[in-house]
Scaffold this active site. Structure first.
Site, short mmCIF file in Angstrom:
data_model
loop_
_atom_site.label_atom_id
_atom_site.label_comp_id
_atom_site.label_asym_id
_atom_site.label_seq_id
_atom_site.Cartn_x
_atom_site.Cartn_y
_atom_site.Cartn_z
N CYS A 32 0.83 -1.21 0.00
CA CYS A 32 0.00 0.00 0.00
C CYS A 32 0.87 1.26 0.00
O CYS A 32 1.64 1.48 0.94
CB CYS A 32 -0.92 0.00 1.22
N LYS A 59 -11.03 -8.13 4.88
CA LYS A 59 -10.72 -7.38 6.10
C LYS A 59 -11.31 -8.02 7.35
O LYS A 59 -12.46 -8.47 7.34
CB LYS A 59 -11.22 -5.95 5.97
N VAL A 72 -5.96 1.31 5.58
CA VAL A 72 -4.65 1.49 6.21
C VAL A 72 -4.01 2.73 5.60
O VAL A 72 -4.37 3.12 4.48
CB VAL A 72 -3.75 0.25 5.99
N GLU A 85 -5.52 8.07 8.43
CA GLU A 85 -5.27 8.95 7.29
C GLU A 85 -3.75 9.18 7.21
O GLU A 85 -3.15 9.72 8.15
CB GLU A 85 -6.02 10.28 7.36
N SER A 86 -3.16 8.78 6.09
CA SER A 86 -1.70 8.68 6.00
C SER A 86 -0.96 9.98 6.33
O SER A 86 -0.02 9.98 7.12
CB SER A 86 -1.29 8.17 4.62
#
EC number: 2.5.1.18
Length: 241
Positions: A32, A59, A72, A85-86
């Site tokens: 990811c 999931k 993720v 939230e990255s």
């Protein structure tokens, strides 16, 4: 770091226990690009962490209690606090942990990094559209759109006259946008940066960074993952294990 190459947890799996004191946990997926942002910051700052991989095609039920959207990355600390939230996880790590600061203290310089982040925001959806394209006829239009977006980033580097987007040394903005550039070779899209010499120099400099090289994914592995993911294979997230 522990668990980075462990098989992913899927539906029916038991939830992991509490996060051990002195560690932070990141719920991730090996391929990811959004989770890679968080892992880059964890590595760059030398933060002790535990990786729990999630099967995004199957999931676990309990994962939606960690993030209602089921995406993720998610951070969980030993107090049970959850951050997702990255870009938000990356900023949290930089503020909450000592060591090398990746975001500038100066308000203007910090704003400049956020503006570059916004400027780059069309690249991820364009690459996702390219991966999911249904026929080769869509390629040329998407490639042209990517060239235009890369030209905007080239202009930033040209005006700054620095190797990196935040200045003379690598900083947060470089880590935030890097994962998408790492995927260009796997997607056979390197031609889209042929007209951006400074962007190519930036990519070469990024590849020498210890955090980037530690998390590097071989193009052949990315291609194999993409193929399985597009087939909705539950084995996609564990490719190569």
């Amino acid at each position: 770091m522990s668990g980075g190459s462990a098989r992913s947890l899927g539906k029916g799996s038991a939830p992991p226990g509490p996060v051990p004191e002195g560690l932070i946990r990141v719920y991730s997926m090996r391929f990811c690009p959004f989770a890679q942002r968080t892992l880059l910051v964890l590595n760059a700052k030398g933060i002790r962490h535990q990786v729990i991989n999630i099967n995004l095609k199957n999931k676990p039920e309990w994962f939606f209690q960690k993030n209602p959207s089921g995406l993720v990355p998610v951070l969980e600390n030993s107090q049970g606090q959850l951050i997702y939230e990255s870009a938000i996880t990356c900023e949290y790590l930089d503020e909450a942990y000592p060591g090398k600061k990746l975001l500038p203290d100066d308000p203007y310089e910090k704003a400049c990094q956020k503006m570059v982040f916004e400027l780059s925001s069309k690249v991820p959806p364009l690459l996702i559209r390219f991966i999911r394209r249904e026929n080769e006829a869509d390629c040329s239009g998407l490639k042209e759109e990517l060239r235009k977006e890369f030209s905007k980033l080239e202009e930033v580097l040209t005006k700054k006259k620095t190797t990196y987007f935040g200045g003379s040394s690598l900083s947060m903005i470089d880590y935030l946008i890097w994962p998408w550039f790492e995927r260009l070779e796997a997607l056979e899209l390197n031609e889209c940066i042929d007209h951006t010499p400074k962007l190519k120099l930036w990519m070469a400099a990024m590849m020498k960074d210890p955090a980037v090289s530690a998390l590097h994914i071989e193009p052949r592995d990315l291609r194999a993952f993409n193929d399985l993911y597009l087939q909705n294979s539950p084995e996609a997230c564990d490719y190569g294990l």
